[in-house]
Design an enzyme around this catalytic site. Structure first.
Site, PDB file in Angstrom:
ATOM      1  N   ASP A  31       0.939  -1.105  -0.103  1.00 49.58           N
ATOM      2  CA  ASP A  31      -0.119  -0.015  -0.086  1.00 49.58           C
ATOM      3  C   ASP A  31       0.916   1.154  -0.071  1.00 49.58           C
ATOM      4  OD1 ASP A  31      -3.269   0.598   1.248  1.00 49.58           O
ATOM      5  OD2 ASP A  31      -2.089   2.070   0.938  1.00 49.58           O
ATOM      6  N   THR A  35      -3.992   6.887   0.590  1.00 47.22           N
ATOM      7  CA  THR A  35      -5.356   6.924   1.162  1.00 47.22           C
ATOM      8  C   THR A  35      -5.447   5.827   1.990  1.00 47.22           C
ATOM      9  OG1 THR A  35      -6.264   5.522  -0.512  1.00 47.22           O
ATOM     10  CG2 THR A  35      -6.549   8.016  -0.884  1.00 47.22           C
ATOM     11  N   ASP A  51       4.276   1.374  -4.018  1.00 42.49           N
ATOM     12  CA  ASP A  51       3.387   1.637  -4.990  1.00 42.49           C
ATOM     13  C   ASP A  51       3.526   0.406  -5.996  1.00 42.49           C
ATOM     14  OD1 ASP A  51       2.117   4.456  -6.338  1.00 42.49           O
ATOM     15  OD2 ASP A  51       2.181   2.759  -7.518  1.00 42.49           O
ATOM     16  N   ALA A  75      -6.331   1.378  -5.814  1.00 40.03           N
ATOM     17  CA  ALA A  75      -6.875   1.960  -6.917  1.00 40.03           C
ATOM     18  C   ALA A  75      -7.318   3.630  -6.352  1.00 40.03           C
ATOM     19  CB  ALA A  75      -7.645   1.382  -7.739  1.00 40.03           C
ATOM     20  N   SER A 117     -16.461  -2.159  -9.576  1.00 37.71           N
ATOM     21  CA  SER A 117     -17.413  -1.486  -9.180  1.00 37.71           C
ATOM     22  C   SER A 117     -18.332  -1.557  -9.939  1.00 37.71           C
ATOM     23  CB  SER A 117     -16.556  -0.041  -9.373  1.00 37.71           C
ATOM     24  OG  SER A 117     -17.585   0.986  -8.850  1.00 37.71           O
ATOM     25  N   TYR A 141     -13.200   7.010 -13.791  1.00 48.20           N
ATOM     26  CA  TYR A 141     -13.265   5.933 -12.645  1.00 48.20           C
ATOM     27  C   TYR A 141     -13.718   4.559 -13.314  1.00 48.20           C
ATOM     28  CZ  TYR A 141     -14.239   3.304  -8.652  1.00 48.20           C
ATOM     29  OH  TYR A 141     -14.428   2.121  -7.848  1.00 48.20           O
ATOM     30  N   LYS A 145     -11.942   0.949 -14.240  1.00 47.40           N
ATOM     31  CA  LYS A 145     -12.110  -0.379 -13.479  1.00 47.40           C
ATOM     32  C   LYS A 145     -12.564  -1.348 -14.480  1.00 47.40           C
ATOM     33  CE  LYS A 145     -11.513   0.306  -8.857  1.00 47.40           C
ATOM     34  NZ  LYS A 145     -11.157  -0.561  -8.047  1.00 47.40           N
ATOM     35  N   PHE A 166     -21.342  -2.241  -4.966  1.00 52.51           N
ATOM     36  CA  PHE A 166     -22.299  -1.011  -4.945  1.00 52.51           C
ATOM     37  C   PHE A 166     -21.767  -0.244  -3.744  1.00 52.51           C
ATOM     38  CE2 PHE A 166     -25.348  -2.049  -8.273  1.00 52.51           C
ATOM     39  CZ  PHE A 166     -24.768  -2.865  -8.922  1.00 52.51           C
TER      40      PHE A 166
END
Ligand code: UDP
Length: 327
Positions: A31, A35, A51, A75, A117, A141, A145, A166
């Site tokens: 990671d 974020t 990364d 991501a 997603s 975005y 994905k 979702f």
């Protein structure tokens, strides 16, 4: 053998690592902590602060650990930002996937569970959304994905499960870990900032949608139910399951106003609201059919009650109003 969790210090990633450890799996995390949070991981988890676009860093991990499979969360995921900075999303998400797949191929790792997603669908043609429905993302975005899903499909000898989430919400019930974003954009944590005194009101992004109360309807799914699905997907691949795509949602939609009312019940206070303009790219309704995941992965979500979901989020936020201490 270990499971490499890319982005395992993030919100959904850290809940999945937590569940992996509960299942006595060995988890190794990469990671970049852009974020994610070191504090979201137990000290026993090996964290490589790097990364996934750094091929040398990935190779080091695959050399130092016997990686059996990868669960990939790493991501960028903010829809609005992706519209402003599409190339950031194509670089981090798509190119990140490229380097990860190259390294997996090089080391002969043949299983991946991918965090996809509902944004891959775009504006739905019908509700509930099924996996066979058209994918036509309405923002970079979602496009990134979808490209990532399609890249995986072409790699010989690689089996995958793509999980199209979702609206992820909630936190672990013990309150040890939860949702903590430097820039918060999601509805439930933003609503809870009002009773925490961090924000005066919640703005409802449009009340003129073609829904019963005029506000957007979404399908909120508990983060631990998502975490469970990743582990079921991993075991499905271990048992020889064929590559496939699954939706993950509750199958029930709640409007923005209904979520605010549910949050008021949970916190026991009135929450001040204001009606704002629509947010660009927001479909009126997004509700998943998760029948396929239930049938094939034997997934049974535990948190179907939206108040219960919000209660776990509130438990985390009220005890950690500033998020993780390392922010
Ligand atoms: N929303 C809102 N006010 C906010 C944040 C979100 O009305 O301050 C709405 C948003 O327009 C959407 C729903 O809440 O209809 C869920 O938004 P979120 O960003 O949490 O998730 P998304 O559906 O975009 O993945």
């Amino acid at each position: 053998m270990a499971i490499l969790v890319c982005g395992g210090a993030g919100y959904i990633g850290s809940h999945t690592v937590y569940k992996l450890l509960k299942c006595n799996e060995e988890a190794v995390v990469i990671d970049n902590l852009q974020t994610g949070h070191r504090a979201a991981l137990k000290s026993s988890v090996r964290l490589y602060e790097d990364d996934i676009r750094n091929a040398a860093a990935l190779e080091k991990i695959f050399t130092e650990n016997e990686i059996e499979a990868v669960i990939h969360f790493a991501a960028n995921s903010i829809v609005g930002e992706s519209v402003q900075k599409p190339l950031k999303y194509f670089n981090n998400n798509v190119y990140g996937m490229q380097v990860l797949l190259e390294t997996m191929e090089k080391f002969g790792v043949d299983k991946i569970v991918f965090s996809s997603s509902a944004a891959t669908y775009g504006e739905p043609k019908k509700i509930p959304i099924e996996e066979t429905d058209t994918t036509a993302p309405t923002n970079p975005y979602g496009e990134s994905k979808l490209i990532m899903e399609r890249m995986i499909k072409w790699i010989p000898n690689l089996r995958y499960v793509s999980l199209r989430y979702f609206n992820a919400a909630g936190a672990i019930e013990s309150g040890e870990i939860g949702e903590s974003h430097k820039i918060e954009t999601h509805l439930i944590p933003l609503i809870l900032q009002v009773p925490l005194g961090k924000r005066d009101h919640i703005t409802i992004f449009g009340d003129d949608y073609p829904t019963p109360d005029g506000t957007c309807i979404r399908d909120y799914i508990h983060v631990l139910d998502l975490a469970d699905a990743h582990i079921l997907a991993l075991n499905y691949l271990r048992n020889g399951g064929k590559s496939d795509i699954f939706n993950l949602g509750n199958g029930t939609g709640f409007s923005v106003k209904e979520i605010i009312t549910a949050a008021e019940k949970v916190v026991g206070k009135k929450i001040k609201t204001e009606i704002g303009t629509r947010r660009a790219g927001d479909p009126a309704q997004l509700i998943a059919s998760s029948d396929k995941a239930k049938k094939i992965l034997k997934w049974t979500p535990q948190f179907s009650d939206v108040e219960k979901i919000i209660a776990t989020a509130w438990n985390w936020h009220k005890n950690n109003p500033e998020g993780y201490k390392d922010e």
